[in-house]
Design a protein around this motif. Structure first.
Motif, mmCIF file in Angstrom:
data_model
loop_
_atom_site.group_PDB
_atom_site.id
_atom_site.type_symbol
_atom_site.label_atom_id
_atom_site.label_comp_id
_atom_site.label_asym_id
_atom_site.label_seq_id
_atom_site.Cartn_x
_atom_site.Cartn_y
_atom_site.Cartn_z
ATOM 1 N N VAL A 24 0.796 -0.952 -0.101
ATOM 2 C CA VAL A 24 -0.334 0.510 -0.045
ATOM 3 C C VAL A 24 0.971 0.948 0.448
ATOM 4 C CG1 VAL A 24 -2.124 1.424 1.549
ATOM 5 C CG2 VAL A 24 -2.123 -1.174 1.012
ATOM 6 N N VAL A 25 0.298 2.107 -1.129
ATOM 7 C CA VAL A 25 1.258 3.506 -1.142
ATOM 8 C C VAL A 25 1.373 4.485 0.622
ATOM 9 C CG1 VAL A 25 1.500 5.793 -1.757
ATOM 10 C CG2 VAL A 25 1.364 3.171 -2.968
ATOM 11 N N HIS A 26 1.783 4.949 0.957
ATOM 12 C CA HIS A 26 2.106 6.057 1.758
ATOM 13 C C HIS A 26 2.392 6.923 1.463
ATOM 14 C CE1 HIS A 26 1.949 8.168 5.433
ATOM 15 N NE2 HIS A 26 3.310 8.116 5.946
ATOM 16 N N VAL A 27 2.333 8.133 1.306
ATOM 17 C CA VAL A 27 2.668 9.197 0.070
ATOM 18 C C VAL A 27 3.241 9.994 1.600
ATOM 19 C CG1 VAL A 27 2.656 11.405 -0.971
ATOM 20 C CG2 VAL A 27 1.261 9.490 -1.431
ATOM 21 N N ILE A 28 5.081 9.791 0.756
ATOM 22 C CA ILE A 28 5.857 11.463 1.717
ATOM 23 C C ILE A 28 6.255 12.306 1.577
ATOM 24 C CG2 ILE A 28 8.385 11.546 2.851
ATOM 25 C CD1 ILE A 28 6.797 9.351 3.805
ATOM 26 N N THR A 69 2.456 17.907 -2.925
ATOM 27 C CA THR A 69 2.591 16.318 -1.900
ATOM 28 C C THR A 69 0.995 16.254 -2.126
ATOM 29 O OG1 THR A 69 4.485 16.856 -0.991
ATOM 30 C CG2 THR A 69 2.469 15.393 0.108
ATOM 31 N N ASP A 70 0.440 17.179 -1.631
ATOM 32 C CA ASP A 70 -1.383 16.882 -1.374
ATOM 33 C C ASP A 70 -1.762 16.068 -2.943
ATOM 34 O OD1 ASP A 70 -1.543 18.305 0.470
ATOM 35 O OD2 ASP A 70 -1.916 20.099 0.264
ATOM 36 N N GLN A 71 -1.584 17.063 -3.843
ATOM 37 C CA GLN A 71 -2.013 16.650 -5.156
ATOM 38 C C GLN A 71 -1.331 14.115 -5.375
ATOM 39 O OE1 GLN A 71 -4.450 18.803 -7.019
ATOM 40 N NE2 GLN A 71 -3.191 19.765 -4.680
ATOM 41 N N VAL A 72 -0.272 14.425 -4.624
ATOM 42 C CA VAL A 72 0.206 12.875 -5.313
ATOM 43 C C VAL A 72 -0.683 11.573 -3.703
ATOM 44 C CG1 VAL A 72 1.822 11.704 -5.125
ATOM 45 C CG2 VAL A 72 2.272 13.264 -5.997
ATOM 46 N N VAL A 73 -1.191 12.669 -3.157
ATOM 47 C CA VAL A 73 -1.564 11.703 -1.473
ATOM 48 C C VAL A 73 -2.896 11.582 -2.463
ATOM 49 C CG1 VAL A 73 -2.411 12.382 0.397
ATOM 50 C CG2 VAL A 73 -0.408 12.402 0.295
ATOM 51 N N ALA A 74 -3.919 12.357 -2.988
ATOM 52 C CA ALA A 74 -4.954 12.437 -4.100
ATOM 53 C C ALA A 74 -5.108 11.416 -4.297
ATOM 54 C CB ALA A 74 -6.060 13.928 -3.662
ATOM 55 N N ARG A 75 -3.955 11.294 -5.518
ATOM 56 C CA ARG A 75 -4.710 10.678 -6.027
ATOM 57 C C ARG A 75 -3.628 8.959 -6.175
ATOM 58 N NH1 ARG A 75 -4.137 7.158 -9.859
ATOM 59 N NH2 ARG A 75 -4.406 7.335 -11.878
ATOM 60 N N PHE A 76 -2.529 8.631 -4.968
ATOM 61 C CA PHE A 76 -2.000 7.406 -5.187
ATOM 62 C C PHE A 76 -2.280 6.841 -4.047
ATOM 63 C CE2 PHE A 76 0.106 9.304 -8.942
ATOM 64 C CZ PHE A 76 -0.563 8.310 -10.092
ATOM 65 N N ALA A 77 -2.828 7.951 -3.271
ATOM 66 C CA ALA A 77 -2.357 7.039 -0.881
ATOM 67 C C ALA A 77 -2.928 5.996 -0.936
ATOM 68 C CB ALA A 77 -2.332 8.320 0.284
ATOM 69 N N GLY A 78 -2.381 5.314 -0.207
ATOM 70 C CA GLY A 78 -3.855 4.202 0.222
ATOM 71 C C GLY A 78 -4.213 2.978 -0.675
ATOM 72 N N GLN A 79 -3.421 3.447 -1.828
ATOM 73 C CA GLN A 79 -3.571 1.944 -2.958
ATOM 74 C C GLN A 79 -2.666 1.158 -3.584
ATOM 75 O OE1 GLN A 79 -5.130 3.763 -7.147
ATOM 76 N NE2 GLN A 79 -5.118 5.655 -6.392
ATOM 77 N N TYR A 80 -2.425 0.255 -3.902
ATOM 78 C CA TYR A 80 -1.540 -0.547 -3.740
ATOM 79 C C TYR A 80 -0.773 -0.564 -5.118
ATOM 80 C CZ TYR A 80 -0.035 -5.457 -3.536
ATOM 81 O OH TYR A 80 0.915 -6.692 -3.230
#
Length: 216
Positions: A24-28, A69-80
């Protein structure tokens, strides 16, 4: 414990022998992820630093690093994600390309203007950036210092770690002098903390600490 063991294995294995990293993706930040407990630096892209500011066409500064960072969180965070390692960087992070649902994460981020192609390390996303720039997508609609240049300038003590504390307390043969943004010698002045130089958040704070204002 599993994370520690995995990190040790990565440190001593040749990159070509590293198995795919999945989880699972966690965005730094906009170019750095944690996937399956492994810190991933995305291959061949470079995003603004978290504390980096950009300027709109009307001259208004905003935190573009945090925005990206916020854009990447919205797009990919929590996905596999499934990531393939290409290298280990000097900080011990695994450099990798990552795929989420059939989408190349690096390509998507650059195409949407949330980061730039890092051509020094590969031309993989060159055309993605060209297309984003032509359409003024994301960061391309603003005045942005390249992240690499920003890091180099900050390393010389010319950019504050705290964007709210931008006054430079410099020590020279003329004594303890503080420079505020816009003054003649502000940009060229670097802060060396080991010499006792420091950043201030206000003129009042600088004067109270014994610094005097630069004349120009």
């Amino acid at each position: 414990m599993l994370r520690i063991c995995t990190a040790i294995v990565l440190a001593f294995m040749p990159v070509s022998g590293i198995a795919d990293i999945m989880g699972v993706v966690h965005v730094i930040d906009a170019d750095t992820l944690d996937v399956g407990g492994i810190r991933i630096r995305l291959h061949a892209i470079d995003a603004p630093e978290q504390d980096q500011n950009c300027t709109t066409e009307h001259g208004v500064a905003f935190g573009c690093g945090a925005w990206a960072t916020d854009q990447v969180v919205a797009r990919f965070a929590g996905q596999y994600a499934k990531c393939s390692a290409t290298d280990i960087d000097k900080y011990g992070r695994t450099v990798a390309t990552c795929d989420v649902g059939g989408v190349d994460v690096g390509s998507e981020i650059v195409s949407l203007g949330w980061a730039f192609a890092y051509r020094r390390y590969g031309m993989d996303y060159d055309l993605d950036e060209v297309a984003a720039a032509a359409a003024d997508r994301g960061l391309h609609g603003f005045h942005v210092q390249s992240p690499a240049q920003f890091r180099a300038t900050r390393a010389k003590g010319r950019i504050p770690l705290d964007p709210n504390c931008r006054i430079k307390g410099n020590i020279s043969k003329h004594g303890q002098i503080f420079h505020v943004p816009g003054q003649e010698f502000y940009e060229r002045t670097g802060i060396n903390l080991s010499r006792g130089e420091r950043w201030f958040c206000s003129n009042t704070e600088a004067r109270a600490a014994g610094w005097r204002a630069a004349r120009r």
